[in-house]
Design an enzyme around this catalytic site. Sequence first.
Site, PDB file in Angstrom:
ATOM      1  N   ARG A  58       0.806  -1.228   0.000  1.00  0.00           N
ATOM      2  CA  ARG A  58       0.000   0.000   0.000  1.00  0.00           C
ATOM      3  C   ARG A  58       0.831   1.267   0.000  1.00  0.00           C
ATOM      4  O   ARG A  58       0.345   2.334  -0.402  1.00  0.00           O
ATOM      5  CB  ARG A  58      -0.978  -0.040   1.190  1.00  0.00           C
ATOM      6  CG  ARG A  58      -2.098  -1.029   0.968  1.00  0.00           C
ATOM      7  CD  ARG A  58      -2.995  -1.127   2.156  1.00  0.00           C
ATOM      8  NE  ARG A  58      -2.647  -2.213   3.040  1.00  0.00           N
ATOM      9  CZ  ARG A  58      -2.988  -2.271   4.330  1.00  0.00           C
ATOM     10  NH1 ARG A  58      -3.662  -1.285   4.876  1.00  0.00           N
ATOM     11  NH2 ARG A  58      -2.664  -3.317   5.059  1.00  0.00           N
ATOM     12  N   GLU A  95       2.699  -8.307  16.015  1.00  0.00           N
ATOM     13  CA  GLU A  95       1.941  -8.737  17.202  1.00  0.00           C
ATOM     14  C   GLU A  95       2.324 -10.186  17.551  1.00  0.00           C
ATOM     15  O   GLU A  95       2.566 -10.519  18.705  1.00  0.00           O
ATOM     16  CB  GLU A  95       0.456  -8.612  16.895  1.00  0.00           C
ATOM     17  CG  GLU A  95      -0.420  -8.702  18.112  1.00  0.00           C
ATOM     18  CD  GLU A  95      -1.891  -8.522  17.767  1.00  0.00           C
ATOM     19  OE1 GLU A  95      -2.204  -8.195  16.604  1.00  0.00           O
ATOM     20  OE2 GLU A  95      -2.711  -8.750  18.663  1.00  0.00           O
TER      21      GLU A  95
HETATM   22  O1  LIG Z   1       2.367   0.804  11.707  1.00  0.00           O
HETATM   23  P1  LIG Z   1       2.345  -0.712  11.558  1.00  0.00           P
HETATM   24  O2  LIG Z   1       1.823  -1.396  12.797  1.00  0.00           O
HETATM   25  O3  LIG Z   1       3.633  -1.262  11.076  1.00  0.00           O
HETATM   26  O4  LIG Z   1       1.222  -1.060  10.475  1.00  0.00           O
HETATM   27  C1  LIG Z   1       1.044  -0.343   9.282  1.00  0.00           C
HETATM   28  C2  LIG Z   1       1.467  -1.149   8.086  1.00  0.00           C
HETATM   29  O5  LIG Z   1       0.596  -2.296   7.961  1.00  0.00           O
HETATM   30  C3  LIG Z   1       0.046  -2.323   6.658  1.00  0.00           C
HETATM   31  O6  LIG Z   1       0.842  -3.061   5.761  1.00  0.00           O
HETATM   32  P2  LIG Z   1       0.840  -4.646   5.660  1.00  0.00           P
HETATM   33  O7  LIG Z   1       2.058  -5.161   6.358  1.00  0.00           O
HETATM   34  O8  LIG Z   1      -0.498  -5.163   6.093  1.00  0.00           O
HETATM   35  O9  LIG Z   1       1.105  -4.899   4.110  1.00  0.00           O
HETATM   36  P3  LIG Z   1       0.320  -4.509   2.751  1.00  0.00           P
HETATM   37  O10 LIG Z   1       0.556  -3.040   2.498  1.00  0.00           O
HETATM   38  O11 LIG Z   1       1.039  -5.357   1.748  1.00  0.00           O
HETATM   39  O12 LIG Z   1      -1.146  -4.828   2.896  1.00  0.00           O
HETATM   40  C4  LIG Z   1       0.039  -0.868   6.216  1.00  0.00           C
HETATM   41  O13 LIG Z   1      -0.002  -0.731   4.805  1.00  0.00           O
HETATM   42  C5  LIG Z   1       1.312  -0.331   6.813  1.00  0.00           C
HETATM   43  O14 LIG Z   1       2.444  -0.546   5.981  1.00  0.00           O
HETATM   44  N1  LIG Z   2      -6.586  -0.983  11.253  1.00  0.00           N
HETATM   45  C1  LIG Z   2      -5.866  -1.136  10.138  1.00  0.00           C
HETATM   46  N2  LIG Z   2      -6.433  -0.915   8.930  1.00  0.00           N
HETATM   47  C2  LIG Z   2      -5.709  -1.081   7.793  1.00  0.00           C
HETATM   48  N3  LIG Z   2      -4.420  -1.443   7.756  1.00  0.00           N
HETATM   49  C3  LIG Z   2      -3.811  -1.665   8.944  1.00  0.00           C
HETATM   50  N4  LIG Z   2      -2.530  -2.010   9.231  1.00  0.00           N
HETATM   51  C4  LIG Z   2      -2.418  -2.105  10.583  1.00  0.00           C
HETATM   52  N5  LIG Z   2      -3.596  -1.809  11.179  1.00  0.00           N
HETATM   53  C5  LIG Z   2      -4.490  -1.524  10.172  1.00  0.00           C
END
Ligand SMILES: O=P(O)(O)OC[C@H]1O[C@H](OP(=O)(O)OP(=O)(O)O)[C@H](O)[C@@H]1O
Ligand SMILES: Nc1ncnc2[nH]cnc12
Length: 173
Positions: A58, A95
């Site tokens: 993302r 987590e």
């Molecule tokens: O602040 P944090 O606790 O680190 O969480 C935020 C991160 O989690 C999600 O990515 P995810 O790892 O789900 O990957 P994605 O973008 O591929 O869905 C989001 O896009 C952030 O990068």
């Molecule tokens: N609440 C949330 N919604 C979307 N992406 C996330 N990544 C971590 N927490 C999230």
Amino acid sequence: MNIKDHIGSIPGFPKEGIIFRDVTPILECPEAFEEVTKQLSQFARDVQADVIIGPEARGFFFGIPVANELKLPFVPVRKPGKLPRKTISETYELEYGTDTLCMHADSLKPENRVVIIDDLLATGGTVEAIVKLVEKQQAKVAGIGFVIELDDLKGKSKFEGIPVCSLVHFEGE
Ligand SMILES: O=P(O)(O)OC[C@H]1O[C@H](OP(=O)(O)OP(=O)(O)O)[C@H](O)[C@@H]1O
Ligand SMILES: Nc1ncnc2[nH]cnc12
């Protein structure tokens, strides 16, 4: 244009107790996407970025348009085994368990002023690992830009001394 109107909230995804904040409605609305790109680009301009970095997946949605708007290089941060040249990596706590992020070892120069862009700040673990990857290459993190910040998780406290810009906040919702 209210960016918050273009963020979906899905309770129980991907698991019980989480409200998932979904940015795909922003991507589906060109006016909202343009506004997000404009505001994050202005932040990156204000802190004098010369490189934009974003994590898969993302972070690519928003980092690449900002780099394109400012005519700056974009450096991707990816999961292990995806980048073809020599990489450096950083492992961080989730987590349950750990995850690892990588970037090309030759992607930054010590004089670079890097802005990290991601869709969402939760615990801050993802971007904290990216800050370490940037600093391993002796470059400076000039700022961090998010579309969404989940205030209750206090992830921002991991980035003291670094300018942080979040376009939309969710608190106790
Ligand atoms: O602040 P944090 O606790 O680190 O969480 C935020 C991160 O989690 C999600 O990515 P995810 O790892 O789900 O990957 P994605 O973008 O591929 O869905 C989001 O896009 C952030 O990068
Ligand atoms: N609440 C949330 N919604 C979307 N992406 C996330 N990544 C971590 N927490 C999230």
